[in-house]
Scaffold this active site. Sequence first.
Site, PDB file in Angstrom:
ATOM      1  N   CYS A  40       0.807  -1.225   0.000  1.00  0.00           N
ATOM      2  CA  CYS A  40       0.000   0.000   0.000  1.00  0.00           C
ATOM      3  C   CYS A  40       0.839   1.273   0.000  1.00  0.00           C
ATOM      4  O   CYS A  40       0.291   2.383  -0.004  1.00  0.00           O
ATOM      5  CB  CYS A  40      -0.934   0.015   1.212  1.00  0.00           C
ATOM      6  SG  CYS A  40      -0.073   0.158   2.800  1.00  0.00           S
ATOM      7  N   TYR A  41       2.161   1.174   0.003  1.00  0.00           N
ATOM      8  CA  TYR A  41       3.018   2.364   0.059  1.00  0.00           C
ATOM      9  C   TYR A  41       3.195   2.981  -1.319  1.00  0.00           C
ATOM     10  O   TYR A  41       3.576   2.304  -2.259  1.00  0.00           O
ATOM     11  CB  TYR A  41       4.401   2.011   0.618  1.00  0.00           C
ATOM     12  CG  TYR A  41       4.437   1.604   2.062  1.00  0.00           C
ATOM     13  CD1 TYR A  41       3.373   1.867   2.931  1.00  0.00           C
ATOM     14  CD2 TYR A  41       5.542   0.946   2.573  1.00  0.00           C
ATOM     15  CE1 TYR A  41       3.423   1.482   4.254  1.00  0.00           C
ATOM     16  CE2 TYR A  41       5.605   0.557   3.900  1.00  0.00           C
ATOM     17  CZ  TYR A  41       4.542   0.827   4.735  1.00  0.00           C
ATOM     18  OH  TYR A  41       4.607   0.425   6.049  1.00  0.00           O
ATOM     19  N   ALA A  42       3.004   4.273  -1.529  1.00  0.00           N
ATOM     20  CA  ALA A  42       2.469   5.153  -0.497  1.00  0.00           C
ATOM     21  C   ALA A  42       1.199   5.806  -1.054  1.00  0.00           C
ATOM     22  O   ALA A  42       1.263   6.846  -1.689  1.00  0.00           O
ATOM     23  CB  ALA A  42       3.486   6.217  -0.105  1.00  0.00           C
TER      24      ALA A  42
END
Length: 223
Positions: A40-42
Amino acid sequence: MTNLALGAMEYGSRIDEQTSFRLLDAYVDAGGEWIDTANCYAFWQHPSGHGGQSEELLGRWLAQRPGVRDRVKLATKVGCEPLWPGSYPEHAEGLSAKAIDAALETSLRRLCVDHIDLYWAHRDDRATPLEETATTFGKHAAAGTIGRIGLSNYALWRVERFHGVAAGLGVMGRPRCNCGTRTYSRGPSSATTPTTTASAGSPTRSSTTPRPIPSSSSSPTAH
């Protein structure tokens, strides 16, 4: 430097590629081993509202440096990717079998690798039975696509319950599950103060700086 991890959270988003590559090179040249990221970054930094930029950058870095994959260990995470832009934290991918299968396949492709050394459940998913999450992690561990398994942003009692469920299902034993917890307390100033507990022999990285998404814990400490 096996007890340290380099966090790549904003590599490929706030931190540009040239700078990220320079930092990664310096870290490995100094003996660094663990590199930590998440699928999920970023998302909060990117116009799309979705993550993946950090993993993609690490994949490009590895592709341009033959042999470096053998010198580093990769940690990434599943569970916090928004289902649509702006949906986090109410609506995230979670830890169902379908979500884990899809996220792992995507992370392997982005990172340009055939296995991940440490795969984290990024945060607890109370909507998915622990049996389903444990079985799915165990399936991928048996297939060799993930090594150690980590739990991040779990209450300690949930970590212990996960251990029990996993042992009961026979998908992993305690030595294979390298888990830890980070809890948060908010004082009068609303500052976030994490405390970390790591399992024996786990590389750890700690931080007292609040993060824009839930931080985590243990082998090495995740964010």
